[in-house]
Design an enzyme around this catalytic site. Structure first.
Site, PDB file in Angstrom:
ATOM      1  N   HIS A  98      -2.291  -8.844   9.348  1.00 39.15           N
ATOM      2  CA  HIS A  98      -3.197  -8.805   8.196  1.00 39.15           C
ATOM      3  C   HIS A  98      -2.731  -7.680   7.275  1.00 39.15           C
ATOM      4  CE1 HIS A  98      -6.592  -8.619   5.642  1.00 39.15           C
ATOM      5  NE2 HIS A  98      -6.980  -7.440   6.085  1.00 39.15           N
ATOM      6  N   CYS A 121     -11.601  -9.881   7.550  1.00 43.34           N
ATOM      7  CA  CYS A 121     -10.134  -9.899   7.564  1.00 43.34           C
ATOM      8  C   CYS A 121      -9.560 -10.580   8.803  1.00 43.34           C
ATOM      9  CB  CYS A 121      -9.595  -8.475   7.424  1.00 43.34           C
ATOM     10  SG  CYS A 121     -10.056  -7.760   5.843  1.00 43.34           S
ATOM     11  N   ASN A 140      -4.969  -6.672  -0.421  1.00 43.55           N
ATOM     12  CA  ASN A 140      -5.720  -7.250   0.696  1.00 43.55           C
ATOM     13  C   ASN A 140      -6.536  -8.441   0.187  1.00 43.55           C
ATOM     14  OD1 ASN A 140      -7.395  -7.872   2.820  1.00 43.55           O
ATOM     15  ND2 ASN A 140      -8.060  -5.764   3.191  1.00 43.55           N
TER      16      ASN A 140
HETATM   17  N1  COA Z   1      -6.578   7.446  -5.965  1.00 45.96           N
HETATM   18  C1  COA Z   1      -6.450   8.771  -5.739  1.00 45.96           C
HETATM   19  N2  COA Z   1      -7.113   9.396  -4.769  1.00 45.96           N
HETATM   20  C2  COA Z   1      -7.941   8.683  -3.993  1.00 45.96           C
HETATM   21  C3  COA Z   1      -8.117   7.306  -4.174  1.00 45.96           C
HETATM   22  C4  COA Z   1      -7.389   6.686  -5.221  1.00 45.96           C
HETATM   23  N3  COA Z   1      -7.489   5.386  -5.480  1.00 45.96           N
HETATM   24  N4  COA Z   1      -8.978   6.859  -3.245  1.00 45.96           N
HETATM   25  C5  COA Z   1      -9.338   7.904  -2.508  1.00 45.96           C
HETATM   26  N5  COA Z   1      -8.721   9.016  -2.967  1.00 45.96           N
HETATM   27  C6  COA Z   1      -8.823  10.375  -2.470  1.00 45.96           C
HETATM   28  C7  COA Z   1     -10.040  10.571  -1.609  1.00 45.96           C
HETATM   29  O1  COA Z   1     -11.160  10.835  -2.424  1.00 45.96           O
HETATM   30  C8  COA Z   1      -9.631  11.795  -0.810  1.00 45.96           C
HETATM   31  O2  COA Z   1      -9.846  12.945  -1.572  1.00 45.96           O
HETATM   32  P1  COA Z   1     -10.530  14.255  -0.917  1.00 45.96           P
HETATM   33  O3  COA Z   1      -9.604  14.632   0.196  1.00 45.96           O
HETATM   34  O4  COA Z   1     -10.562  15.191  -2.065  1.00 45.96           O
HETATM   35  O5  COA Z   1     -11.856  13.774  -0.441  1.00 45.96           O
HETATM   36  C9  COA Z   1      -8.124  11.615  -0.666  1.00 45.96           C
HETATM   37  O6  COA Z   1      -7.726  10.653  -1.624  1.00 45.96           O
HETATM   38  C10 COA Z   1      -7.668  11.148   0.692  1.00 45.96           C
HETATM   39  O7  COA Z   1      -8.540  10.153   1.127  1.00 45.96           O
HETATM   40  P2  COA Z   1      -8.404   9.580   2.571  1.00 45.96           P
HETATM   41  O8  COA Z   1      -9.657   8.849   2.890  1.00 45.96           O
HETATM   42  O9  COA Z   1      -7.931  10.629   3.479  1.00 45.96           O
HETATM   43  O10 COA Z   1      -7.200   8.578   2.341  1.00 45.96           O
HETATM   44  P3  COA Z   1      -6.591   7.638   3.414  1.00 45.96           P
HETATM   45  O11 COA Z   1      -5.273   8.139   3.802  1.00 45.96           O
HETATM   46  O12 COA Z   1      -7.538   7.323   4.541  1.00 45.96           O
HETATM   47  O13 COA Z   1      -6.395   6.306   2.567  1.00 45.96           O
HETATM   48  C11 COA Z   1      -7.469   4.179   2.334  1.00 45.96           C
HETATM   49  C12 COA Z   1      -7.522   5.656   2.030  1.00 45.96           C
HETATM   50  C13 COA Z   1      -8.723   3.483   1.852  1.00 45.96           C
HETATM   51  C14 COA Z   1      -6.256   3.607   1.631  1.00 45.96           C
HETATM   52  C15 COA Z   1      -7.308   3.984   3.841  1.00 45.96           C
HETATM   53  O14 COA Z   1      -8.275   4.761   4.493  1.00 45.96           O
HETATM   54  C16 COA Z   1      -7.430   2.566   4.318  1.00 45.96           C
HETATM   55  O15 COA Z   1      -6.560   1.776   4.078  1.00 45.96           O
HETATM   56  N6  COA Z   1      -8.485   2.269   5.089  1.00 45.96           N
HETATM   57  C17 COA Z   1      -8.636   1.033   5.822  1.00 45.96           C
HETATM   58  C18 COA Z   1      -8.634  -0.206   5.002  1.00 45.96           C
HETATM   59  C19 COA Z   1      -8.727  -1.351   5.947  1.00 45.96           C
HETATM   60  O16 COA Z   1      -7.877  -1.574   6.772  1.00 45.96           O
HETATM   61  N7  COA Z   1      -9.787  -2.111   5.930  1.00 45.96           N
HETATM   62  C20 COA Z   1      -9.981  -3.087   6.953  1.00 45.96           C
HETATM   63  C21 COA Z   1      -9.831  -4.430   6.498  1.00 45.96           C
HETATM   64  S1  COA Z   1     -10.780  -4.806   5.073  1.00 45.96           S
END
Ligand code: COA
Length: 335
Positions: free
Chosen positions: A259, A118, A289
């Site tokens: 980004h 990214c 993304n």
């Molecule tokens: N729909 C519904 N629930 C989902 C889900 C979806 N698509 N994906 C994950 N969940 C659930 C998880 O399983 C978790 O459930 P649990 O608490 O029962 O285990 C819950 O939602 C919360 O997950 P969490 O990991 O706390 O969510 P988050 O707030 O961290 O958001 C992302 C998840 C992936 C959106 C976020 O972590 C993110 O954007 N990460 C970084 C991405 C990034 O910047 N990458 C770098 C460049 S590539």
């Protein structure tokens, strides 16, 4: 080695983009994994992303560059260098840059691929700027192109909702008017991030086997929460640092160009910089993304909508796999 010892800046003189026609909206994801439109929008800011049905990263890059050239009088044979930022090359070799060179007819160019996930566009932009500033090259194309759908596991709800396909390109040329162009960069990598965000197999460590396919090692693996925390800190800190280093106050910055991985990471970065939402380029809602393409895609859309003006100070910022991260400070020079 600068031409005649005269100081020059590299500046963006043209932009172009390509997004595929096919849209995958959040309703579609509700039908393939256990998720909801409400969860996706509130946790990421994404409503839709684009998917290319026929073609690869080189095709999207070539479309974006052709779009760019159509706004100029420049012929493909005038291009000196093509740098393709991508983590989804058409194949390991030849480089996607070679395939793009042929597709656009840039018969006098050399080029190469740059892999920084990214942060790929920022790393490539700085590399292209250094080639211009050396005095050796006059027209460098920097294109971010990623077909993320080719490495996305559409059974993994944590990750499949995040990514889309796109390409976008800029042309770098020299300017002796030092009020414009790329003025500073802060770029970093830290391989300790490899365990939480990677595509494990297909390289020399784990060549493709039946086992690597069965273990789904040819897809993006991401521990979202860990990456999220690292991204918030990395992108916010580096954006703040480049402002401080260059004596820029929030009112001196026309736009943060972040980004587009997650709207919450973008908001945290803007907050740290003291910049309000209306001065942040955002299109994650439409494209998700698109890895190396997000930043030039924002630049192209905002410029074409008349929102970026000559003389505007921009702070570009990214965080991605590696880890890789950084920021670039530039002053826009296109009328
Ligand atoms: N729909 C519904 N629930 C989902 C889900 C979806 N698509 N994906 C994950 N969940 C659930 C998880 O399983 C978790 O459930 P649990 O608490 O029962 O285990 C819950 O939602 C919360 O997950 P969490 O990991 O706390 O969510 P988050 O707030 O961290 O958001 C992302 C998840 C992936 C959106 C976020 O972590 C993110 O954007 N990460 C970084 C991405 C990034 O910047 N990458 C770098 C460049 S590539």
């Amino acid at each position: 080695m600068q031409a005649e010892n005269k100081k020059i800046n590299a500046t963006i003189t043209a932009v172009g983009m390509y997004v595929p026609d096919k849209i995958l909206d959040n309703k579609y994801f509700e039908s393939i994994v256990d998720t909801t439109d409400e969860w996706i929008v509130s946790r990421t800011g994404i409503k839709e992303r684009r998917i290319i049905e026929n073609g690869a990263s080189s095709d999207m890059a070539a479309f974006a560059i052709k779009d760019l050239l159509s706004t100029t009088n420049i012929k493909p044979e005038e291009i000196d260098v093509i740098i393709v930022a991508t983590v989804t090359p058409d194949m390991f070799f030849p480089a996607t840059a070679c395939l793009v060179q042929e597709k656009i007819g840039a018969k006098n160019a050399w080029g190469f691929d740059l892999s920084a996930a990214c942060s790929g566009f920022l790393f490539a932009l700085q590399t292209g700027a250094a080639l211009i500033q050396s005095g050796a090259y006059k027209k460098v194309i920097v294109v971010g192109s990623d077909k993320m759908s080719s490495i996305t596991d559409y059974t993994d709800r944590n990750n499949c909702i995040l990514f889309g396909d796109a390409a976008s390109a800029v042309l770098l040329e020299p300017t002796s008017d030092l009020r414009y162009g790329i003025k500073d960069s802060l770029l970093f990598c830290d391989g300790s991030g490899k365990d939480v965000l990677h595509m494990k197999a297909g390289g020399s460590l784990y060549p493709a086997t039946k086992e690597t396919v069965e273990k789904r090692w040819h897809y993006i693996y991401q521990e979202g929460k860990t990456v999220f925390k690292a991204a918030v800190k990395g992108m916010a800190d580096v954006s703040y640092e480049i402002m401080k280093k260059n004596g820029l106050k929030p009112e001196d910055v026309a736009y943060l160009v972040p980004h587009q991985a997650n709207l919450r990471i973008i908001d945290a970065t803007a907050e740290r910089m003291g910049i309000s939402r209306d001065k942040v380029m955002i299109n994650i809602d439409k494209y998700g993304n698109t890895t190396a393409a997000t930043i030039p895609l924002c630049l192209t859309e905002y410029y074409r909508n008349g929102k970026v003006k000559k003389g505007d100070n921009l702070i570009l910022a990214a965080f991605g796999a590696g880890y890789t991260w950084g920021s670039i400070y530039l002053t826009w020079s296109i009328d």
